[in-house]
Structures are given as C-alpha cells and as structure tokens.
Design a protein around this motif. Structure first.
Motif, PDB file in Angstrom:
ATOM      1  N   ALA A  12       0.920  -1.286  -0.001  1.00 48.24           N
ATOM      2  CA  ALA A  12      -0.023   0.087  -0.188  1.00 48.24           C
ATOM      3  C   ALA A  12       0.952   1.256  -0.030  1.00 48.24           C
ATOM      4  N   THR A  13       2.061   1.238   0.717  1.00 50.89           N
ATOM      5  CA  THR A  13       2.840   2.321   0.866  1.00 50.89           C
ATOM      6  C   THR A  13       3.578   2.665  -0.775  1.00 50.89           C
ATOM      7  N   MET A  14       3.960   1.499  -1.263  1.00 51.12           N
ATOM      8  CA  MET A  14       4.632   1.651  -2.630  1.00 51.12           C
ATOM      9  C   MET A  14       3.771   1.904  -3.506  1.00 51.12           C
ATOM     10  N   ASP A  15       2.564   1.816  -3.375  1.00 55.29           N
ATOM     11  CA  ASP A  15       1.360   1.978  -4.546  1.00 55.29           C
ATOM     12  C   ASP A  15       1.285   3.596  -4.327  1.00 55.29           C
ATOM     13  N   VAL A  16       1.669   4.214  -3.423  1.00 58.68           N
ATOM     14  CA  VAL A  16       1.379   5.614  -3.300  1.00 58.68           C
ATOM     15  C   VAL A  16       2.695   6.605  -3.589  1.00 58.68           C
ATOM     16  N   ILE A  17       3.943   6.008  -3.039  1.00 57.33           N
ATOM     17  CA  ILE A  17       5.187   6.517  -3.070  1.00 57.33           C
ATOM     18  C   ILE A  17       6.144   5.756  -4.124  1.00 57.33           C
ATOM     19  N   GLY A  18       5.672   4.787  -4.406  1.00 56.01           N
ATOM     20  CA  GLY A  18       6.664   4.025  -5.296  1.00 56.01           C
ATOM     21  C   GLY A  18       7.201   4.573  -6.497  1.00 56.01           C
ATOM     22  N   GLY A  19       8.327   4.105  -7.071  1.00 56.42           N
ATOM     23  CA  GLY A  19       8.971   4.721  -8.314  1.00 56.42           C
ATOM     24  C   GLY A  19      10.179   5.430  -8.254  1.00 56.42           C
ATOM     25  N   LYS A  20      10.805   5.717  -9.225  1.00 59.73           N
ATOM     26  CA  LYS A  20      12.042   6.405  -9.157  1.00 59.73           C
ATOM     27  C   LYS A  20      11.903   7.823  -8.591  1.00 59.73           C
ATOM     28  N   TRP A  21      10.968   8.470  -9.061  1.00 57.09           N
ATOM     29  CA  TRP A  21      10.820   9.945  -8.642  1.00 57.09           C
ATOM     30  C   TRP A  21      10.162  10.475  -7.417  1.00 57.09           C
ATOM     31  N   LYS A  22       9.122   9.863  -6.953  1.00 54.58           N
ATOM     32  CA  LYS A  22       8.184  10.196  -6.058  1.00 54.58           C
ATOM     33  C   LYS A  22       8.767  10.168  -4.717  1.00 54.58           C
ATOM     34  N   PRO A  23       9.719   9.185  -4.314  1.00 53.94           N
ATOM     35  CA  PRO A  23      10.344   9.407  -3.089  1.00 53.94           C
ATOM     36  C   PRO A  23      11.227  10.731  -2.998  1.00 53.94           C
ATOM     37  N   ILE A  24      11.951  10.861  -4.109  1.00 53.15           N
ATOM     38  CA  ILE A  24      12.698  12.324  -4.130  1.00 53.15           C
ATOM     39  C   ILE A  24      11.950  13.576  -4.169  1.00 53.15           C
ATOM     40  N   SER A  47      12.597  14.907 -16.296  1.00 52.84           N
ATOM     41  CA  SER A  47      11.795  15.851 -17.327  1.00 52.84           C
ATOM     42  C   SER A  47      10.835  16.839 -16.723  1.00 52.84           C
ATOM     43  N   GLN A  48      10.418  17.776 -17.325  1.00 55.30           N
ATOM     44  CA  GLN A  48       9.467  18.682 -16.633  1.00 55.30           C
ATOM     45  C   GLN A  48       8.242  17.682 -16.775  1.00 55.30           C
ATOM     46  N   LYS A  49       7.787  16.874 -17.823  1.00 57.51           N
ATOM     47  CA  LYS A  49       6.777  16.056 -18.014  1.00 57.51           C
ATOM     48  C   LYS A  49       6.368  15.179 -17.012  1.00 57.51           C
ATOM     49  N   MET A  50       7.707  14.574 -16.769  1.00 53.20           N
ATOM     50  CA  MET A  50       7.882  13.437 -15.732  1.00 53.20           C
ATOM     51  C   MET A  50       7.233  14.089 -14.197  1.00 53.20           C
ATOM     52  N   LEU A  51       7.865  15.345 -13.936  1.00 51.58           N
ATOM     53  CA  LEU A  51       7.673  15.984 -12.719  1.00 51.58           C
ATOM     54  C   LEU A  51       6.305  16.357 -12.538  1.00 51.58           C
ATOM     55  N   ILE A  52       5.724  16.898 -13.458  1.00 56.08           N
ATOM     56  CA  ILE A  52       4.287  17.221 -13.159  1.00 56.08           C
ATOM     57  C   ILE A  52       3.438  15.919 -13.220  1.00 56.08           C
ATOM     58  N   GLN A  53       3.711  14.942 -13.784  1.00 59.77           N
ATOM     59  CA  GLN A  53       2.971  13.865 -13.864  1.00 59.77           C
ATOM     60  C   GLN A  53       3.086  13.069 -12.514  1.00 59.77           C
ATOM     61  N   GLN A  54       4.253  13.206 -11.836  1.00 60.86           N
ATOM     62  CA  GLN A  54       4.552  12.694 -10.405  1.00 60.86           C
ATOM     63  C   GLN A  54       3.808  13.535  -9.458  1.00 60.86           C
ATOM     64  N   LEU A  55       3.907  14.778  -9.641  1.00 67.49           N
ATOM     65  CA  LEU A  55       3.237  15.705  -8.864  1.00 67.49           C
ATOM     66  C   LEU A  55       1.627  15.658  -8.838  1.00 67.49           C
ATOM     67  N   ARG A  56       1.236  15.425  -9.934  1.00 67.30           N
ATOM     68  CA  ARG A  56      -0.288  14.985 -10.102  1.00 67.30           C
ATOM     69  C   ARG A  56      -0.725  13.925  -9.244  1.00 67.30           C
ATOM     70  N   GLU A  57       0.144  12.816  -9.440  1.00 68.46           N
ATOM     71  CA  GLU A  57      -0.284  11.586  -8.601  1.00 68.46           C
ATOM     72  C   GLU A  57      -0.115  11.603  -7.409  1.00 68.46           C
ATOM     73  N   LEU A  58       0.738  12.457  -6.874  1.00 63.81           N
ATOM     74  CA  LEU A  58       0.944  12.493  -5.370  1.00 63.81           C
ATOM     75  C   LEU A  58      -0.039  13.117  -4.921  1.00 63.81           C
ATOM     76  N   GLU A  59      -0.716  14.422  -5.867  1.00 63.89           N
ATOM     77  CA  GLU A  59      -1.757  15.068  -5.388  1.00 63.89           C
ATOM     78  C   GLU A  59      -3.021  14.412  -5.378  1.00 63.89           C
ATOM     79  N   GLU A  60      -3.239  13.554  -6.097  1.00 58.08           N
ATOM     80  CA  GLU A  60      -4.155  12.539  -6.157  1.00 58.08           C
ATOM     81  C   GLU A  60      -4.484  11.521  -5.186  1.00 58.08           C
TER      82      GLU A  60
END
Length: 118
Positions: A12-24, A47-60
């Motif tokens: 459940a934790t990794m479902d939210v914060i998993g991946g290369k960029w989210k913890p960073i 990349s700008q695109k990846m940053l925005i995508q990851q931020l949106r997922e963290l917001e969601e």
C-alpha cells in the motif's frame, strides 16, 4: 471503483510513493513549499513532463497540496499536506539507509559520491 487487495502494508505504501521519482520529490518537499522550477532544479535527470505527472499523482493520492496564485506569470507551489507529513519518518529512514549504503559501497571500493546539498 475497483477493489485493491494488498498482501502486506508495504504494498500500500509503495502504491502511493513507489517509483524512481516520487520519494525524491517527497524528500525535497519535506523542507517546505517549492515551485515546479525549483523542484526541477533540485532533481537531476527528471523531465518537466515526468515531474508534473508525478506531482499530480501525489496530489491525487492526497499527500501533496498544489497552490495556484492568480498572477502573471502563473505561480504554482507544491507542499506536503498534513497527511503527507505523516511520511516524514519513513522518508528520514530511507535517506539514512541510503547514506549508510553509500558508505558501505565506499568501504567495498566502489566509486560513489553524493551531491552536496546547499
């Protein structure tokens, strides 16, 4: 909505914060509000695109807040919200383990360095 089934809590934790960029991203936001451009500067290789995508997922996921200022040029800031702050201990432990791991690699003769923070 589809039911999610987790076998252990870390899933459940990794479902939210998993991946290369989210913890960073989350580690950078622990120190306060940051604009997208500030985060991009602090996170080498994203990349700008990846940053925005990851931020949106963290917001969601409900752990990051996005504040839009009504001005020209547009200004957007991201921060950990109260629920996101509950990840602080987990993030601290990940950072500490990583630092110890770098030291372990060095003792094994592996050339590795950590970027100095300002």
């Amino acid at each position: 909505m589809e039911e999610k089934i987790y076998n252990i809590g870390v899933e459940a934790t990794m479902d939210v914060i998993g991946g290369k960029w989210k913890p960073i991203i989350l580690c950078n936001l622990r120190h306060g509000c940051l604009r997208t451009s500030e985060l991009k500067r602090q996170i080498t290789g994203i990349s700008q695109k990846m940053l925005i995508q990851q931020l949106r997922e963290l917001e969601e996921a409900g752990i990051v807040d996005r504040k839009v200022y009504n001005q020209v040029p547009p200004k957007v800031e991201y921060s950990l919200n109260e629920y996101g702050e509950t990840l602080s201990e987990v993030l601290d432990n990940l950072c500490s383990w990583g630092e110890q791991h770098v030291d372990t690699l060095r003792t094994k003769g592996v050339k590795v360095r950590m970027k100095e923070t300002v």
